[in-house]
Design an enzyme around this catalytic site. Sequence first.
Site, PDB file in Angstrom:
ATOM      1  N   ASP A   1       6.104  -0.792   4.775  1.00  0.00           N
ATOM      2  CA  ASP A   1       6.268  -1.478   3.493  1.00  0.00           C
ATOM      3  C   ASP A   1       5.963  -2.975   3.636  1.00  0.00           C
ATOM      4  OD1 ASP A   1       7.462  -1.101   0.733  1.00  0.00           O
ATOM      5  OD2 ASP A   1       8.771  -2.695   1.448  1.00  0.00           O
TER       6      ASP A   1
ATOM      7  N   GLU B   1       0.997  -0.942   4.151  1.00  0.00           N
ATOM      8  CA  GLU B   1       0.910  -1.336   2.747  1.00  0.00           C
ATOM      9  C   GLU B   1       0.657  -2.840   2.762  1.00  0.00           C
ATOM     10  OE1 GLU B   1       3.323  -1.874  -1.430  1.00  0.00           O
ATOM     11  OE2 GLU B   1       4.194  -2.448   0.469  1.00  0.00           O
TER      12      GLU B   1
HETATM   13  C1  GLC Z   1       6.657  -2.148  -1.632  1.00  0.00           C
HETATM   14  C2  GLC Z   1       7.156  -0.879  -2.243  1.00  0.00           C
HETATM   15  C3  GLC Z   1       7.830  -1.221  -3.536  1.00  0.00           C
HETATM   16  C4  GLC Z   1       8.984  -2.144  -3.258  1.00  0.00           C
HETATM   17  C5  GLC Z   1       8.535  -3.379  -2.491  1.00  0.00           C
HETATM   18  C6  GLC Z   1       9.699  -4.117  -1.889  1.00  0.00           C
HETATM   19  O1  GLC Z   1       5.662  -2.716  -2.383  1.00  0.00           O
HETATM   20  O2  GLC Z   1       6.106   0.024  -2.390  1.00  0.00           O
HETATM   21  O3  GLC Z   1       8.250  -0.078  -4.228  1.00  0.00           O
HETATM   22  O4  GLC Z   1       9.576  -2.553  -4.457  1.00  0.00           O
HETATM   23  O5  GLC Z   1       7.702  -3.044  -1.415  1.00  0.00           O
HETATM   24  O6  GLC Z   1      10.233  -3.404  -0.815  1.00  0.00           O
END
Ligand code: GLC
Length: 575
Positions: free
Chosen positions: A220, A295
Amino acid sequence: MTISTRAHHPAEPHDAPWWRHAVIYQIYPRSWADGNGDGVGDLAGITARLPYLADLGVDAIWVSPFYVSPMNDAGYDVADYRDIDPVFGTLDDADALIDQAHDLGIRVIVDLVPNHTSSEHAWFQQALAAAPGSAERARYMFAEGKGADGSEPPNNWQSVFGGPAWTRLEEADGTPGQWYLHLFDPTQPDLNWENPEVREMFLDVLRFWLDRGVDGFRVDVAHGLVKAEGLPDWHERTGMLGSHEEEHATEGEEPERAPMWDQDAVHEIYREWRKLLDSYNPAGDPARDRILCAEAWVDSVERAVAYTRPDEMHQAFNFGFLECPWRAADLREVITDSLDAAELVSAPSTWVLSNHDVVRHASRLGLKVGSQRPNGIGVGDVQPNAALGARRARAATALMLALPGSAYVYQGEELGLPDHTALPDHVRQDPTWERSGHAERGRDGCRVPMPWEAGRPSYGFGPSGQTWLPQPEIYGALAVDRQVGVDGSSLELYRTLLAARRELDLGVGELSWEDGLGEDVVSFRTTDRDGSGVRVITNLRAEPLPLPEGAEPLLSSAALTDGTVPTDTTVWLRV
Ligand code: GLC
């Protein structure tokens, strides 16, 4: 009509590691299947429904966070990385899920949230109780405020969900004290990755889950862990996409990078993690690799693939593909650029159209082409054209699943689910809605519980009629039991696509572009090393496209009429 072919991306060996071509299905545990009827999905629910995924034909699942959490950001606020939240079950349930998935030949990827913890994490509680300058505070990003009395935040950063990225503490004696950084909600304090203790803790968390048998981690906010030295002010709003400066940069110049995102030093962390993961597969067996997927919402495809250099992560999400407007030239460009960039680092490209943070592609593609992607859609907003969105979504998926590399599918997209675009605002739970002062509706619309059986309360989501977010009526007609075995249904299309993709080894195929069908047509071949594969045509023209002479259709995203490919349709032809 002359068609010329340009070889582009070379085929890979058939025994390439699994993650170079896997189709990975994202489960959002709150909303997939509710085993106990409390209205929130859980691990027992997931395990019970795994045969559905085996049948669908996916290679792996990625499960969004299931850890102990106060759920202020739906579990992306983790209070204990080594235990399951009671709403989802227990560690035994997690073990059962992993075992059952493996028995069905499905790999399991879990979500790791290293940028921040929950404010209820023991470390943050200790930091609150400890004094400024203490070892406990050094695990987070605490700083003194500006101004004579420290009443101004240390810098001007905004949080992704809206509002300031800093919150001031009240110290134990009741006086106003230090500030702490939270790029997201105030209950998600950012960790200090300069601190070796933080690094050690996450290596332990990785080991904990690797020892339980997971096959990888989706990381994440992977681009956020390290912040620029000195935490300089930033003149833009903090969005997940980094600087937002690209459009202002002069041609050929690198856009200015936001100080909270994508700092070069972040890569060192992933090199260390990669070594750890590789140590779980000492013989280098291509079937036993444990993987990392980033991500990372970064400015360019070149910056994105830096996360997948050979000694770092295995994959990074291709958000450029997700963001691509429904235009043939843009699609060709993003596919070409993605494959070229991935090749520079010998990584596979990935492909994704939907996830739990964006409006589902069945709705998004029903909005005006080229319009900005909204952060949620609600009553009073421009509504998507549902039929057009559904049609284009099927065509887009059929195109995506022929591409070489690894593809991500978000739960429910196989049913053609749209977003809930008329969700009453008072039920919204995404912190974005409140923190943005009701300027952005946020992500609840794509997180609505799955419909399994049309005739049952909660459309079979669980044994009770409860659902943590209300389901729109259309979900009844789209429920799994309404689509299984139904010719032409979205579910059957996905099953057919996945089966053909696997049989023809498209994930490791060579991609060659075909020119000559016109500007508004996307056309390519993907063939494996033995030459078997498909020829793909997506028609984005306003008129039907005559099928090329002698074409033998294998499948199509919509019915072909009189030997033509209708508008917004993808067809796979035998080669
Ligand atoms: C990422 C997740 C999202 C979350 C954010 C903070 O983007 O996919 O859902 O709110 O991180 O952890």
